[in-house]
Enzyme design. Structure first.
Site, PDB file in Angstrom:
ATOM      1  N   GLN A 263      -9.485   0.515 -12.828  1.00  0.00           N
ATOM      2  CA  GLN A 263      -9.410  -0.191 -11.547  1.00  0.00           C
ATOM      3  C   GLN A 263     -10.763  -0.767 -11.151  1.00  0.00           C
ATOM      4  O   GLN A 263     -10.835  -1.810 -10.495  1.00  0.00           O
ATOM      5  CB  GLN A 263      -8.883   0.743 -10.463  1.00  0.00           C
ATOM      6  N   HIS A 266     -11.421  -4.489 -11.736  1.00  0.00           N
ATOM      7  CA  HIS A 266     -10.952  -5.575 -10.881  1.00  0.00           C
ATOM      8  C   HIS A 266     -12.104  -6.376 -10.292  1.00  0.00           C
ATOM      9  O   HIS A 266     -11.962  -7.572 -10.043  1.00  0.00           O
ATOM     10  CB  HIS A 266     -10.092  -5.014  -9.747  1.00  0.00           C
ATOM     11  N   GLU A 331      -5.940   3.150  -1.932  1.00  0.00           N
ATOM     12  CA  GLU A 331      -4.864   2.235  -2.303  1.00  0.00           C
ATOM     13  C   GLU A 331      -4.007   2.838  -3.419  1.00  0.00           C
ATOM     14  O   GLU A 331      -2.789   2.922  -3.320  1.00  0.00           O
ATOM     15  CB  GLU A 331      -5.477   0.911  -2.757  1.00  0.00           C
ATOM     16  N   HIS A 332      -4.634   3.229  -4.514  1.00  0.00           N
ATOM     17  CA  HIS A 332      -3.953   3.872  -5.642  1.00  0.00           C
ATOM     18  C   HIS A 332      -4.466   5.301  -5.767  1.00  0.00           C
ATOM     19  O   HIS A 332      -5.676   5.524  -5.753  1.00  0.00           O
ATOM     20  CB  HIS A 332      -4.245   3.150  -6.960  1.00  0.00           C
ATOM     21  N   ASP A 365       0.356  -1.916 -12.006  1.00  0.00           N
ATOM     22  CA  ASP A 365      -0.353  -3.193 -11.948  1.00  0.00           C
ATOM     23  C   ASP A 365       0.375  -4.266 -12.750  1.00  0.00           C
ATOM     24  O   ASP A 365       0.416  -5.430 -12.340  1.00  0.00           O
ATOM     25  CB  ASP A 365      -1.768  -3.033 -12.513  1.00  0.00           C
ATOM     26  N   HIS A 425      15.840  -8.145  38.155  1.00  0.00           N
ATOM     27  CA  HIS A 425      16.423  -7.171  37.232  1.00  0.00           C
ATOM     28  C   HIS A 425      17.499  -6.341  37.949  1.00  0.00           C
ATOM     29  O   HIS A 425      18.580  -6.088  37.402  1.00  0.00           O
ATOM     30  CB  HIS A 425      15.333  -6.218  36.702  1.00  0.00           C
TER      31      HIS A 425
END
Length: 440
Positions: A263, A266, A331-332, A365, A425
């Site tokens: 990761q 990335h 995230e992961h 992924d 109302h």
């Protein structure tokens, strides 16, 4: 989110930092990025497609006037791919769609009678149109279309437009185009960056403005989505990709290091964190990551990410490890422990969970696991989930009231509205009480 030792300051329990991360402001909140995107969106809103094409020439070096791809273009893209790649992409598209179909089947319309004469219900109705951004920079993310275009189509979205940036020569990555076709995109455009999102949101591509923008991108794309939010819906505001591994003495340091670097690849600002109850494992992973970087082809990306944004935290026990990880809210999140079920039942904050040594983030992924990889970052997992079929559906409620329910409902509204001082109302209720008492 920066997975740094300063993050879990409020936690009780014992932990030690074996490797710390540097805490820097996220790239997508750079004031220069914010200002540039704001100027571009304003220019495109004022001057329409002329401004879009001008930015495409300036930023992407393309002279294309017709940015839409034809069926023949998509056919050529498909034929240019190897049979093995076409088969792998087909598998990813179908796996992702299959999981989305299972999610959709559990989101069912319902109707219930809360009281005699008071019937309420929900209808799940898809949004009318979606614009999906499919990045194709240094690493074309081929499964992006599965997660955005494909899941939207499973949700029943009638119109899904896809935009992907041009490559040299004005074309687009053929595998990205084939993924878009497999996923069911209605129209595909060779258009990148801020100008693509603006064209989708302002209705400059021969379709009305889309209702929602989805898909990953660089800091400029993320900022454009942030600024367009409100005019359109978005999937989520994502920052650099993140990974965390929670492991104990039973984990293989070679696999843990590989998954962290997988990761980190990335981007140079992608955080990676290990939380472990074993000091020996933590030290072994640090050593192993450096060894793997010596021969990794993408070490110029993964290396800075690991060295500048990598953390290893050693927790005294399972409970502390779980609290550390929930505070990181990655995230992961991978689990590689002797008691994965404990963490599965305890952890609450993560984008997506990968359980056991045979599971790895890369399976998601690339679309093979079926689950969506568009996930919250920067601690967003504490309050939000990732993209799913439900994001493209509006749970529309309705009420059906019969005459017999009037005394109870109208009487209560009469009292509440009177206290609030909302005479109009109150009248809507008292008029119905009068009609009810009059036998109407």
């Amino acid at each position: 989110m920066r997975l740094s030792p300063s993050t879990p300051t409020q936690l009780s329990g014992s932990y030690h930092v074996l490797k710390s991360a540097v805490d820097k402001p996220p790239a997508q909140r750079d004031p220069a990025v914010v200002e540039r995107v704001s100027a571009m969106l304003g220019e495109i809103e004022r001057h329409g497609m002329d401004a879009v094409l001008r930015y495409a020439r300036e930023l992407d070096g393309t002279e294309r006037e017709d940015v839409e791809l034809t069926t023949a273009d998509l056919d050529r893209a498909e034929r240019s791919l190897s049979p093995e790649l076409r088969d792998a992409l087909s598998l990813g598209a179908e796996r992702t769609a299959a999981f989305a179909r299972q999610q959709r089947s559990r989101l069912t319309d319902f109707e219930t009678e809360l009281a005699p004469g008071l019937v309420t219900g929900v209808r799940y109705v898809p949004v009318g149109s979606v614009g999906a951004y499919l990045p194709a920079g240094r690493f074309p993310l081929l499964a992006g279309a599965f997660m955005t275009v494909g899941v939207a189509k499973v949700a029943g979205v009638p119109t899904v437009l896809a935009c992907t940036p041009p490559s040299r020569g004005g074309g687009a990555d053929p595998a990205v185009l084939h993924s878009a076709r497999l996923s069911g995109a209605d129209r595909v455009f060779v258009l990148g960056g801020v100008q693509a999102l603006a064209a989708l949101a302002f209705g400059l591509l021969g379709e009305p403005p889309v209702d929602m923008l989805v898909g990953a991108g660089n800091a400029y794309v993320a900022e454009a989505k942030r600024q367009l939010f409100g005019k359109v819906a978005i999937d989520l505001l994502a920052g650099p990709s993140e990974v965390a591994v929670l492991a104990d003495e039973t984990a293989d340091p070679v696999l843990v290091a590989a998954d962290l670097l997988g990761q980190a690849e990335h981007g140079v600002d992608s955080p990676a964190a290990l939380v472990t109850t074993s000091r020996r494992l933590g030290e072994a992973v640090i050593e192993e990551a450096e060894r793997q970087l010596q021969t990794l082809a993408t070490a110029e990306i993964a290396g800075p990410a690991w060295r500048d944004h990598g953390s290893v935290l050693w927790a005294s026990d399972q409970s502390v490890a779980a609290r550390l990880m929930d505070d990181l809210a990655p995230e992961h999140l991978e689990l590689q422990t002797a008691d994965d079920d404990y963490y599965l039942n305890t952890l609450r904050n993560y984008g997506s969970l990968f359980i056991g040594r045979w599971s790895t983030v890369a399976y998601s992924d690339k679309g093979m696991a079926g689950t969506n990889h568009v996930l919250p970052t920067a601690g967003g997992a504490k309050h939000s989930a990732g993209l799913s079929v439900s994001r493209f559906l509006k749970p529309l409620t309705y009420q059906r009231v019969g005459r017999e329910a009037t005394p109870e409902l109208a009487g209560a509204v009469d009292v509440i509205s009177g206290y609030e001082g909302m005479a109009a109302h109150r009248a809507t209720a008292t008029l119905r009480i009068g009609a009810y008492q009059g036998g109407e």
